[in-house]
Each structure stands twice: as C-alpha cells, then as structure tokens.
Design a protein around this motif. Structure first.
Motif, PDB file in Angstrom:
ATOM      1  N   ILE A 170       0.833  -1.204   0.000  1.00  0.00           N
ATOM      2  CA  ILE A 170       0.000   0.000   0.000  1.00  0.00           C
ATOM      3  C   ILE A 170       0.866   1.252   0.000  1.00  0.00           C
ATOM      4  O   ILE A 170       0.576   2.235  -0.697  1.00  0.00           O
ATOM      5  CB  ILE A 170      -0.955  -0.013   1.214  1.00  0.00           C
ATOM      6  CG1 ILE A 170      -1.940  -1.186   1.125  1.00  0.00           C
ATOM      7  CG2 ILE A 170      -1.711   1.316   1.326  1.00  0.00           C
ATOM      8  CD1 ILE A 170      -2.792  -1.195  -0.120  1.00  0.00           C
ATOM      9  N   ALA A 171       1.964   1.230   0.769  1.00  0.00           N
ATOM     10  CA  ALA A 171       2.858   2.391   0.819  1.00  0.00           C
ATOM     11  C   ALA A 171       3.512   2.658  -0.531  1.00  0.00           C
ATOM     12  O   ALA A 171       3.686   3.816  -0.932  1.00  0.00           O
ATOM     13  CB  ALA A 171       3.929   2.178   1.888  1.00  0.00           C
ATOM     14  N   THR A 173       0.747   4.445  -2.481  1.00  0.00           N
ATOM     15  CA  THR A 173       0.455   5.820  -2.064  1.00  0.00           C
ATOM     16  C   THR A 173       1.599   6.763  -2.415  1.00  0.00           C
ATOM     17  O   THR A 173       1.371   7.947  -2.707  1.00  0.00           O
ATOM     18  CB  THR A 173       0.181   5.900  -0.547  1.00  0.00           C
ATOM     19  OG1 THR A 173       1.315   5.380   0.178  1.00  0.00           O
ATOM     20  CG2 THR A 173      -1.070   5.123  -0.176  1.00  0.00           C
ATOM     21  N   PRO A 228      -0.216   6.863   3.343  1.00  0.00           N
ATOM     22  CA  PRO A 228      -0.556   5.481   3.672  1.00  0.00           C
ATOM     23  C   PRO A 228      -1.155   5.324   5.052  1.00  0.00           C
ATOM     24  O   PRO A 228      -2.009   4.466   5.266  1.00  0.00           O
ATOM     25  CB  PRO A 228       0.786   4.747   3.547  1.00  0.00           C
ATOM     26  CG  PRO A 228       1.820   5.799   3.747  1.00  0.00           C
ATOM     27  CD  PRO A 228       1.247   7.037   3.154  1.00  0.00           C
ATOM     28  N   GLY A 275       6.189   5.690   1.816  1.00  0.00           N
ATOM     29  CA  GLY A 275       4.989   5.909   1.002  1.00  0.00           C
ATOM     30  C   GLY A 275       4.390   7.286   1.115  1.00  0.00           C
ATOM     31  O   GLY A 275       3.281   7.523   0.642  1.00  0.00           O
TER      32      GLY A 275
END
Length: 436
Positions: free
Chosen positions: A224-225, A228, A235, A429
């Motif tokens: 996810i980081a 983002t 994140p 992120g």
C-alpha cells in the motif's frame, strides 16, 4: 505440575545464541538446573561471568543471579541430563537461500555421543519441515537404537522473550506418544499453556506458518505504501480509515521487516515446499517486497537530498527494530542502505541507543551522539521507532540546524512542527510536495 513430578529438571541447552540464552534464563528462573553449551569459548566465558552477548531485558539479571547456582555454561555437554534442547542457528545461504543445517546435525551428533536413550531430545531451532526426523533422529538411533524426540519451536519476540516464554502457548510435537508425554512434562514446569500436536512435522510447520504469515501481513502494508507514494496519498491515513471499526483483519502499517526469524524463515518454508512440489507464491512475493524496501527508501532519500544539495545524512536506528529495543542487526535495513549512500557520495552518521559504535562502523557509519549527528547533518533518516526518538523535541532538535529533510520511516515525529521550521518531511509511502 512440579519439576519433581516431571522428572525433567536437569536440562542441557545446545547453542547459546538469542534463543538458547533466553530459554536458559527463563528455565533457570523457574527452578530448572540448566547446562548451557556453546562452541564459542568467548560466549561461554562471557556467560560464565553473567554477561550475555545479546541485549534482552531481564536476561543479564537472571544470569548474574543464577550463574554457578542453577545455570552452568561450558563448551561440552554434561552427561546424565534429563533433556537436551537444540537451539543452534539454522541460517540460509545468502545467495541461494538454501537452509544450512550443519549446526543442527552437529548438535544431534553431540547429543548422541554424550547422552543416552533416556534423554529427551528437543528441537527448538527453526527447521524445514521434516528436518527433526531426517537430520536429528538418525544419529540418535545409530548410537542408541531408540530415541525420545520432540519438536517444540520458539516463538518469542525480542524485547519480551522472558515474559512470552512463560505466557505464549508452547506447541509440542513428538516422535511417538512417550516422546510427546515427556515433552509435555518438560515444558509443563515453564509454560502456562501446552499445545500438543500429532507429529514432529506439524510442530515444525507451526513455527514457519507463524513467521511467514507475519511477513505477508507486513508486506501488504508495504505494498500500500508503494502505491500511495506514487499516487501522492498518505498510507497512514489509508490504513487508519481502512481499519477503523471495520470487522475484518486489520491492515498493517508500512515498515521494515527484519530480524533473525522473518529474514530467513520464509526461505526455510520455501525450501520445504519445493521438496513437496508446491511453490508458495504469496510467501515468496512478500519476502521479495520486504527485502527490497530498504534499498528503495535509500534511493528515495538520495533523490530528495540531491534536490537540496545535501551530502550528510544522520541515520537514527541501526538495529532491525527499535520497539521493543534490541541490538540485533540480523535483517537490519541499514545493511542495504549504506552501499547506496556511499555510491552517491553521501556521508553517513549513525546513532542507536543500544547498538555499539563498533557495529555502526562495521555497517558503514560514523558513530555520533544524537545532538552531534543532528547538528552535522543535512538530512535525517529515522529507521527505528526507538522510544528515545519518539520523545525527540523537534523544535529543539532541528531549529537552527542545516537539516533540510527528515525521512521519518515510522512517522513517529511531529510532522507539522518539522514543516513549520521549513524542513521537508517524508516517510514510507509519504512524500508530500514531491513531483514524481
């Protein structure tokens, strides 16, 4: 259950690294007579003086109190022990990632030579599925004709080992019913909850499953980081909103993933799976992502520093983690980072509340106290969330300095206070205001 009724109160622990030392301390504190064995004379000498070579809260106090009373250390395994516990290292080859089980085999040979069929043999080391039966058992049977063997994996976290050795459920798998009974008796004097499982192999896979699952969970947060960072989002905002009062498994915050277990146990699982004809793609992908994160961050820091013309970075935190504090450098992010900094001509200053100056030098840094490092640096990279760094007074630390960038990997500092001082703030992120 008492130790007297168990009949397993005199134990030998082969291998006095982190796993062996913490188990020795926990058992001694609970009344066992512990004989620790290690092939390194320097380790034996230090422990004989009550000085463990690893940092773990409470362990040194136990050794200082119990050494020579019910903790004894030597390079030789004594005869007539009730249980011999193997806690040697099982590293993986840095190039092929194949498990190296020579220490395990050597420990089994030592036990076969010095002990008897009445001795319960316990595999505590993390091993591929099948290794207890295929590597440890044969020398015992060759020497004795029969054996009592269990697999009882260690599952503690550094910084909390003495508490978790007592509080965590102890999984035990036995070669046969008598072995299992003996294993339950042995650990019944130490742990609050025992979890018998049907085979040695089941217990082996439990340990690998625990750590590989953790690696996968952390990898998803890092995935996810990475997203983002490219989308210009935060994140932590995504993770907080995702998790808040949502009745599904929580998403982990992004962060570095290291240590003696998570940096090698996925490869041990992959090795065992390969022998069975299965490829655990998720486990392999998670490990790859987590291993590439430190280099990715170092490259981002170099890029951001070059925008501002900076040439010196103060790196805060050199162990693989900061909370609970440890001096363990296995799987530390800095190992992949310093070569990138050096290639870019960036001077690296190093500070860690627990790691020694000699170790910082060995990993390519110049040891400094925190104040000196912050005054000399153009940029700050926070690698661990050690409590000392969490408590940092941002205005006092960065005000009036030449620092132009703070890359706060764990987002533990006051970002608003930092940006108010005119300093760029970024994290895993999270790089606001950076054009990609």
């Amino acid at each position: 259950m008492t130790l007297e009724s168990a009949g397993n109160h005199r134990v030998g622990i082969i291998g006095l690294g982190y796993v062996g030392i913490t188990l020795a301390a926990a058992m001694a504190r609970n009344g066992y007579e512990v004989h620790g064995v290690d092939v390194q004379p320097a380790v034996v000498d230090a422990l004989g003086r009550g000085k463990p070579q690893v940092f773990e809260p409470g362990v040194e106090d136990v050794f200082t109190t119990h050494i020579g009373k019910n903790i004894f250390v030597s390079t030789e395994l004594p005869a007539e022990i009730d249980a011999a516990i193997i806690s040697v290292s099982t590293p993986v080859d840095p190039s092929t990632h194949a498990p190296d089980l020579r220490n395990l085999a050597a420990a089994a040979e030592t036990i076969a030579k010095h002990c008897s069929p009445d001795t319960l043999v316990v595999v505590r080391s993390t091993v591929p599925v099948g290794a207890s039966r295929e590597v440890v058992l044969p020398p015992l049977l060759a020497a004795w004709g029969s054996a009592r063997l269990v697999m009882a994996p260690e599952r503690t976290i550094q910084g909390q080992a003495l508490r978790e050795l007592v509080e965590l459920p102890q999984v035990i798998g036995g070669l046969d019913a008598e072995s299992l009974d003996r294993g339950l008796e042995l650990f019944g004097g130490l742990c609050k909850q025992l979890v018998p499982v049907s085979t040695l192999e089941t217990a082996e896979l439990v340990k690998l499953t625990n750590n590989c699952h953790t690696d996968v969970i952390y990898a998803f947060g890092n995935e996810i980081a990475m997203l983002t960072e490219r989308l210009g989002l935060d994140p932590l905002e995504v993770v907080r909103a995702t998790n808040l009062n949502y009745p599904r498994p929580d998403i982990a915050k992004p962060g570095y993933v290291g240590g003696g277990c998570l940096s090698k146990d996925p490869y041990i699982l992959l090795s065992a799976a390969d022998r069975s004809g299965h490829v655990p793609r998720l486990v392999a992908a998670a490990r790859t992502l987590n291993e590439t994160l430190p280099a990715h961050v170092a490259e981002r820091v170099v890029g951001l520093m070059q925008q501002d013309g900076g040439s010196t970075v103060a790196v805060l935190g050199w162990a693989y983690k900061g909370s609970p504090p440890t001096d363990d450098m296995r799987g530390t992010p800095i190992a992949e980072m310093t070569p990138i900094f050096e290639a870019a001509g960036i001077r690296v200053l190093g500070n860690d509340p627990v790691v020694s100056d000699d170790v910082i030098r060995a990993y390519g840094g110049e040891p400094v106290d925190l104040e000196t490092g912050l005054q000399a640096a153009d940029a700050v990279l926070v690698i661990t969330d050690h409590p000392k760094y969490r408590q940092l007074d941002v205005k006092r630390a960065f005000g009036g300095s030449k620092i132009r960038l703070v890359f706060d990997s764990w987002r533990i500092l006051d970002a608003d206070a930092i940006t108010t001082l005119g300093v760029r703030y970024a994290g895993l992120g999270f790089e606001p205001g950076v054009a990609l």
